[in-house]
Design an enzyme around this catalytic site. Structure first.
Site, PDB file in Angstrom:
ATOM      1  N   ASP A 199       0.867  -1.138  -0.004  1.00 12.20           N
ATOM      2  CA  ASP A 199      -0.053  -0.102   0.126  1.00 12.20           C
ATOM      3  C   ASP A 199       0.933   1.209  -0.036  1.00 12.20           C
ATOM      4  O   ASP A 199       0.453   2.514  -0.024  1.00 12.20           O
ATOM      5  CB  ASP A 199      -0.946   0.033   1.185  1.00 12.20           C
ATOM      6  CG  ASP A 199      -0.302   0.059   2.537  1.00 12.20           C
ATOM      7  OD1 ASP A 199       1.018  -0.211   2.625  1.00 12.20           O
ATOM      8  OD2 ASP A 199      -0.971   0.205   3.548  1.00 12.20           O
ATOM      9  N   ASP A 233      -1.127  -6.237  -0.378  1.00 14.48           N
ATOM     10  CA  ASP A 233      -1.457  -5.498   1.053  1.00 14.48           C
ATOM     11  C   ASP A 233      -2.840  -5.090   0.891  1.00 14.48           C
ATOM     12  O   ASP A 233      -3.527  -4.860  -0.051  1.00 14.48           O
ATOM     13  CB  ASP A 233      -0.756  -3.975   1.046  1.00 14.48           C
ATOM     14  CG  ASP A 233       0.112  -4.151   2.014  1.00 14.48           C
ATOM     15  OD1 ASP A 233       0.170  -4.696   3.146  1.00 14.48           O
ATOM     16  OD2 ASP A 233       1.079  -3.071   1.869  1.00 14.48           O
ATOM     17  N   GLU A 265       9.082  -4.264  10.385  1.00 16.67           N
ATOM     18  CA  GLU A 265       9.528  -2.825  10.090  1.00 16.67           C
ATOM     19  C   GLU A 265      10.193  -1.870  11.266  1.00 16.67           C
ATOM     20  O   GLU A 265       9.455  -1.761  12.163  1.00 16.67           O
ATOM     21  CB  GLU A 265       8.236  -2.012   9.237  1.00 16.67           C
ATOM     22  CG  GLU A 265       8.614  -0.692   8.669  1.00 16.67           C
ATOM     23  CD  GLU A 265       7.839  -0.153   7.711  1.00 16.67           C
ATOM     24  OE1 GLU A 265       6.879  -0.816   7.368  1.00 16.67           O
ATOM     25  OE2 GLU A 265       7.973   0.876   7.258  1.00 16.67           O
TER      26      GLU A 265
HETATM   27  O1  KIV Z   1       3.630  -1.007   1.574  1.00 16.41           O
HETATM   28  C1  KIV Z   1       4.548  -1.685   1.595  1.00 16.41           C
HETATM   29  O2  KIV Z   1       5.693  -1.211   0.539  1.00 16.41           O
HETATM   30  C2  KIV Z   1       5.210  -2.342   2.728  1.00 16.41           C
HETATM   31  C3  KIV Z   1       6.588  -2.559   2.777  1.00 16.41           C
HETATM   32  C4  KIV Z   1       7.307  -1.134   3.559  1.00 16.41           C
HETATM   33  C5  KIV Z   1       6.847  -3.678   3.704  1.00 16.41           C
HETATM   34  O3  KIV Z   1       4.294  -2.396   3.668  1.00 16.41           O
END
Ligand code: KIV
Length: 267
Positions: free
Chosen positions: A49, A88, A184
């Site tokens: 996301d 996501d 993270e």
């Molecule tokens: O949305 C994204 O790119 C992520 C990564 C930073 C793990 O969740």
């Protein structure tokens, strides 16, 4: 005839935990980039996301919608032959209830052709992770710094240092059925402890070298955004500079009447 490529499955990805195999994951949001990542051998492609920020230009990940995630997920999945594709779940597509989460995870899988979904949260999302798993949809959890909680937690860059909470979240995600967990902005030693205590892989971003694998935002590691230089990021390319040079050369050649030359013209 196209060469047959063995697709990486969720069980194969999961089995890397506790082995010497270091998993690689990068984000992509479209067909062209996803194809490059897949052919270069990345194990997993995340339609993050983060597209809200790096593609749409928002300052947080909150605005991107489920429909937009599905659109980009489909573009990516269409390009990929080998890597595990994870999409996501965007903000407010799973927070209302486990029932809402299962329905939306199902939409993502059916409409994109992706292999798995990812959501933010550990212990407090266990019921949701379990519910999605019961629908036979693999879930990757994301703990530590959670960008969707920016309104609640403040600064997007804050390193999460509460070891007990992080361990609890990681174990809860595993117990609920997550097949992997993103860490993270977690201190390296804590990430190491979590990795040792789980039987699923940990994928770190800003979490040091002790994780089972690493993830970076594709455009960031390619150097497309030279102004974004957090400590954890290594720019493996300088595509912003190269793209800028190429576009300037094009503008100047067209303006000078050098392009198109005879070899670019139909007779
Ligand atoms: O949305 C994204 O790119 C992520 C990564 C930073 C793990 O969740």
């Amino acid at each position: 005839m196209a060469e047959r490529v063995k697709k990486i499955s969720v069980p194969e990805f999961r089995a890397a935990a506790g082995t010497d195999r270091k998993l690689t994951m990068l984000t992509a949001y479209d067909f062209l980039w996803a194809g490059i990542l897949d052919q270069a051998g990345v194990d997993s492609i995340l339609v993050g996301d983060s597209l809200s920020m790096v593609v749409q230009g928002h300052s947080t990940t909150l605005p991107v919608t489920l429909k937009q995630m599905i659109y980009h997920g489909e573009l990516v999945a269409r390009a990929v032959r080998r890597a595990l594709v994870v999409v996501d779940m965007p903000f407010m597509s799973y927070q209302v209830s486990p029932r809402q989460a299962v329905r939306n995870a199902g939409k993502i899988i059916k409409k994109t052709g992706a292999d798995a979904v990812k959501l933010e949260g550990g212990a407090f999302q266990s019921e949701t992770i379990r519910g999605i798993g019961r629908a036979e949809i693999p879930v990757m959890a994301h703990i530590g710094m959670r960008p969707q909680a920016v309104r609640q937690l403040g600064s997007m860059g804050r390193v999460q240092r509460d070891t007990a909470q992080l361990l609890d979240d990681a174990r809860a995600a595993e117990d609920a059925g997550a097949f992997a967990v993103i860490l993270e902005l977690v201190p390296e030693d804590v990430a190491g402890q979590i990795t040792e205590s789980l039987s699923i892989p940990t994928i770190g971003i800003g979490a040091g070298a002790k994780c089972s694998g690493q993830v970076l935002v594709g455009p960031d590691m390619l150097g497309l955004n030279p102004d974004f230089q957090p400590r954890f990021l290594k720019q493996f390319g300088d595509l912003h500079k190269r793209a800028d040079e190429a576009v300037r050369a094009y503008v100047s050649e067209v303006q000078a009447g050098q392009f198109p030359a005879a070899e670019h013209s139909h007779r």
